[in-house]
Design an enzyme around this catalytic site. Structure first.
Site, PDB file in Angstrom:
ATOM      1  N   THR A 157       0.904  -1.159   0.000  1.00  0.00           N
ATOM      2  CA  THR A 157       0.000   0.000   0.000  1.00  0.00           C
ATOM      3  C   THR A 157       0.941   1.207   0.000  1.00  0.00           C
ATOM      4  O   THR A 157       2.044   1.140   0.571  1.00  0.00           O
ATOM      5  CB  THR A 157      -0.922   0.045   1.245  1.00  0.00           C
ATOM      6  OG1 THR A 157      -0.110   0.172   2.404  1.00  0.00           O
ATOM      7  CG2 THR A 157      -1.784  -1.213   1.353  1.00  0.00           C
ATOM      8  N   HIS A 158       0.537   2.269  -0.665  1.00  0.00           N
ATOM      9  CA  HIS A 158       1.394   3.459  -0.827  1.00  0.00           C
ATOM     10  C   HIS A 158       2.725   3.107  -1.494  1.00  0.00           C
ATOM     11  O   HIS A 158       3.726   3.797  -1.276  1.00  0.00           O
ATOM     12  CB  HIS A 158       1.650   4.164   0.514  1.00  0.00           C
ATOM     13  CG  HIS A 158       0.413   4.416   1.323  1.00  0.00           C
ATOM     14  ND1 HIS A 158      -0.309   5.581   1.243  1.00  0.00           N
ATOM     15  CD2 HIS A 158      -0.264   3.633   2.196  1.00  0.00           C
ATOM     16  CE1 HIS A 158      -1.360   5.515   2.056  1.00  0.00           C
ATOM     17  NE2 HIS A 158      -1.370   4.320   2.639  1.00  0.00           N
ATOM     18  N   SER A 280      19.145  -1.631 -26.134  1.00  0.00           N
ATOM     19  CA  SER A 280      19.846  -0.387 -26.399  1.00  0.00           C
ATOM     20  C   SER A 280      21.242  -0.750 -26.879  1.00  0.00           C
ATOM     21  O   SER A 280      21.897  -1.619 -26.289  1.00  0.00           O
ATOM     22  CB  SER A 280      19.919   0.433 -25.113  1.00  0.00           C
ATOM     23  OG  SER A 280      20.944   1.394 -25.215  1.00  0.00           O
TER      24      SER A 280
END
Ligand code: ARG
Length: 367
Positions: A157-158, A280
């Site tokens: 959470t968060h 890349s």
């Protein structure tokens, strides 16, 4: 006789070429061609039942329409400059090929009931296709969840580690959200297939005694329109489909965001397959999650399509207005983007490897 827009006989001078270019919808609504052909065949049957077309004429119309659709599928159909939309193209081609019989198909219908019918058919079929794409992603997530029923990971959470959960539990949370999308696409398909607008004419039906149940039955609608004016003005079914796409896009963006985070070196929960990453040349250590990044970004365009479509209808007087022509681009774009996102994330996840050790390690450190 065959050139110029459908309404040319009413005017003394031809429309300005720039007006035609600025108002044409052919490049977008050509995608409705198979549906326009199906609706036209159904209308021919309804005309025949009303004694307005004989059996030979109906069969000739059916044969030419099938031919037209295959020519289009093979890329052989060449529109005329005055074909302002797919409906004009189909009528002009039928008239060119069949003469008077082709012209008679216009009896008892207008492009207003026709376009509403075509778009309903398109939405019905594409809502079903999108539902099965979403169901396929749900099934991939469910298999991965079964594989990882005991793989520990941190629940957040968060974006702070909160409680240990399993990867299976986490993946199924995405699957549940996407299953609601499947249901929304199914509901949008049912809504589109509810009422057949054919026979509503321009806005108030016709006096030709055509039975609207005939076309409705042939085309697989639940019933014919109840109110002709509503039938030509209504695009709620399209809004339902685009809303379902928008919501599904939001769900995909949350899944995509976690794929991006989890495939970073900081998390290292997930390793994308080489075929599902980009690299890349300067930084060979990189395996970029471009597919997930693009799905994440494209959810924004899904919100845009919903806003664009809703704005077309806002304050629009009954019944048909040319504004309604602008409904197709957001509908087609929303469906194509959603289907692409569903397929892309499904294939990328199916080919990816979850790192059970890294996941469990993070679960052990958190909480
Ligand atoms: N191209 C138009 C559309 O997509 C078709 C209907 C046009 N009807 C009319 N009366 N001009 O909405």
């Amino acid at each position: 006789m065959n050139d110029g827009p459908l309404w040319k006989g009413r005017f003394g001078s031809a429309p300005d070429a720039t007006l035609l270019a600025l108002t044409s919808s052919l490049s977008t609504d050509i995608a409705l061609l198979p549906y326009d052909a199906a609706a036209t065949k159904a209308h021919a049957r309804a005309l025949a039942a009303a004694g307005l077309l004989d059996e030979d004429a109906v069969e000739a119309v059916e044969t030419e329409l099938d031919r037209l659709v295959s020519e289009w599928e093979r890329g052989e159909l060449v529109p005329a400059p005055a074909d302002e939309d797919v409906h004009s193209l189909v009528e002009r081609e039928l008239t060119r090929r069949l003469g008077e019989v082709g012209r008679r198909i216009h009896a008892g219908r207008s492009r207003n009931d026709l376009v509403a019918t075509d778009l309903r058919l398109w939405c019905r079929d594409h809502a079903r296709l999108t539902a099965s794409d979403a169901a396929a992603l749900v099934s991939t997530l469910s298999s991965l969840a079964a594989e990882h029923a005991d793989t520990l990971m941190p629940g957040y959470t968060h974006l702070q580690r909160a409680q240990p959960v399993t990867l299976g539990f986490h993946l199924l949370a995405h699957a549940h959200a996407l299953w609601r999308d499947v249901e929304r696409f199914d509901a949008a398909a049912a809504r589109a297939a509810e009422e057949c607008p054919l026979g509503a004419g321009a806005l108030a039906g016709s006096t030709l005694g055509i039975d609207p149940h005939i076309a409705a039955g042939i085309l697989g609608f639940a019933r014919p329109f109840a109110n002709a004016m509503d039938a030509v003005a209504d695009r709620d079914f399209a809004l339902d489909l685009v809303y379902a796409c928008c919501t599904c896009g939001l769900h995909l963006s949350r899944l995509a965001e976690e794929i991006v985070l989890w495939s970073s070196a900081e998390f290292a929960f997930l390793h994308l397959a080489e075929q599902w990453s980009t690299g890349s040349s300067m930084m060979p250590q990189k395996r970029n999650p471009d597919i997930a990044e693009l799905v994440r970004a494209r959810a924004g365009a899904g919100i845009g399509d919903l806003a664009a479509l809703a704005a077309v209808f806002k304050g629009l007087p009954l019944a048909y207005d040319r504004d309604l022509q602008e409904d197709k681009a957001p509908v087609f774009a929303a469906v194509a983007r959603t289907r692409g996102g569903l397929t892309g994330l499904r294939l990328a996840l199916a080919a990816a490897d979850f790192d059970a050790t890294a996941l469990a390690g993070a679960a052990g450190e958190g909480g």
